[in-house]
Design a protein around this motif. Structure first.
Motif, PDB file in Angstrom:
ATOM      1  N   ASP A 163       0.865  -1.170   0.000  1.00  0.00           N
ATOM      2  CA  ASP A 163       0.000   0.000   0.000  1.00  0.00           C
ATOM      3  C   ASP A 163       0.908   1.228   0.000  1.00  0.00           C
ATOM      4  OD1 ASP A 163      -2.200   1.600   0.108  1.00  0.00           O
ATOM      5  OD2 ASP A 163      -2.495   1.380   2.269  1.00  0.00           O
ATOM      6  N   ALA A 164       0.827   2.120  -0.963  1.00  0.00           N
ATOM      7  CA  ALA A 164       1.682   3.305  -1.061  1.00  0.00           C
ATOM      8  C   ALA A 164       0.951   4.523  -0.513  1.00  0.00           C
ATOM      9  CB  ALA A 164       2.077   3.554  -2.512  1.00  0.00           C
ATOM     10  N   ALA A 165       1.716   5.472   0.093  1.00  0.00           N
ATOM     11  CA  ALA A 165       1.136   6.710   0.609  1.00  0.00           C
ATOM     12  C   ALA A 165       1.988   7.878   0.132  1.00  0.00           C
ATOM     13  CB  ALA A 165       1.088   6.685   2.133  1.00  0.00           C
ATOM     14  N   THR A 166       1.378   9.025  -0.095  1.00  0.00           N
ATOM     15  CA  THR A 166       2.070  10.209  -0.569  1.00  0.00           C
ATOM     16  C   THR A 166       1.630  11.403   0.263  1.00  0.00           C
ATOM     17  OG1 THR A 166       2.064   9.331  -2.812  1.00  0.00           O
ATOM     18  CG2 THR A 166       2.511  11.682  -2.567  1.00  0.00           C
ATOM     19  N   THR A 167       2.579  12.307   0.548  1.00  0.00           N
ATOM     20  CA  THR A 167       2.250  13.553   1.224  1.00  0.00           C
ATOM     21  C   THR A 167       3.135  14.653   0.660  1.00  0.00           C
ATOM     22  OG1 THR A 167       1.931  14.639   3.366  1.00  0.00           O
ATOM     23  CG2 THR A 167       3.899  13.297   3.125  1.00  0.00           C
ATOM     24  N   ASN A 168       2.798  15.905   0.916  1.00  0.00           N
ATOM     25  CA  ASN A 168       3.610  17.032   0.466  1.00  0.00           C
ATOM     26  C   ASN A 168       4.581  17.433   1.567  1.00  0.00           C
ATOM     27  OD1 ASN A 168       2.345  17.327  -2.033  1.00  0.00           O
ATOM     28  ND2 ASN A 168       0.700  18.538  -1.125  1.00  0.00           N
TER      29      ASN A 168
END
Length: 174
Positions: free
Chosen positions: A28-33
């Motif tokens: 499961d991949a997650a992205t944030t700034n």
């Protein structure tokens, strides 16, 4: 029998490699700034208010020196030199920058050569000092004055004339 050994090896390799491939693949991949920031400070300014002046000197047949005390600006003649008049003084400098900013003052390392205008002779400033601590804080108006003093070696029978030289003074944020 040879054939069975080859199959057994191939099966063992596949059995070992398969779990490694599963571990390398994200489940499961997650992205944030991300955030980046900086502060821009006012540039420091340094101004020479008055020159470092060893005064008017009368030499003799014995070497001597002129010492300007860093904390009070008193000029002292030692050895075979005499100070004439009252033009001996520390150099005064003014720092301008942000209110309350801490700064560090650095001066050129001695020796500094003073050369006779027109050539033919030199003298050596073998000590360069500032008054007080090199670390200073600018006042509420964003200013701070400091003084530079030194010691000048005057040779026996020093050639008459006007001598001058330069030295570096640097102020950095601290």
């Amino acid at each position: 029998m040879i054939r069975k050994t080859a199959i057994a090896r191939r099966g063992a390799f596949i059995g070992i490699a398969s779990p490694l491939l599963l571990v390398a693949m994200p489940l499961d991949a997650a992205t944030t700034n991300g955030t980046a920031e900086t502060a821009i400070l006012q540039q420091l300014a340094l101004t020479q208010v008055s020159v470092l002046d060893f005064g008017t000197i009368i030499p003799s047949n014995t070497a001597g020196r002129i010492n300007i005390r860093r904390n009070n600006g008193v000029c002292v003649a030692q050895g075979g030199v005499t100070l004439i008049g009252t033009d001996c003084q520390r150099g005064e400098f003014l720092i301008t920058g942000p209110s309350g900013q801490r700064v560090r003052i650095t001066t050129a390392a001695a020796p500094i050569t003073l050369s006779r205008l027109g050539g033919g002779a030199t003298m050596t400033m073998d000590r360069v000092r500032i008054n007080g601590n090199r670390n200073k804080r600018l006042d509420a108006a964003g200013q701070r004055t400091f003084y530079v003093s030194g010691r000048l070696q005057v040779g026996a029978n020093q050639a008459p004339g006007v001598y001058d030289g330069t030295f570096d003074v640097t102020v950095d944020y601290r």
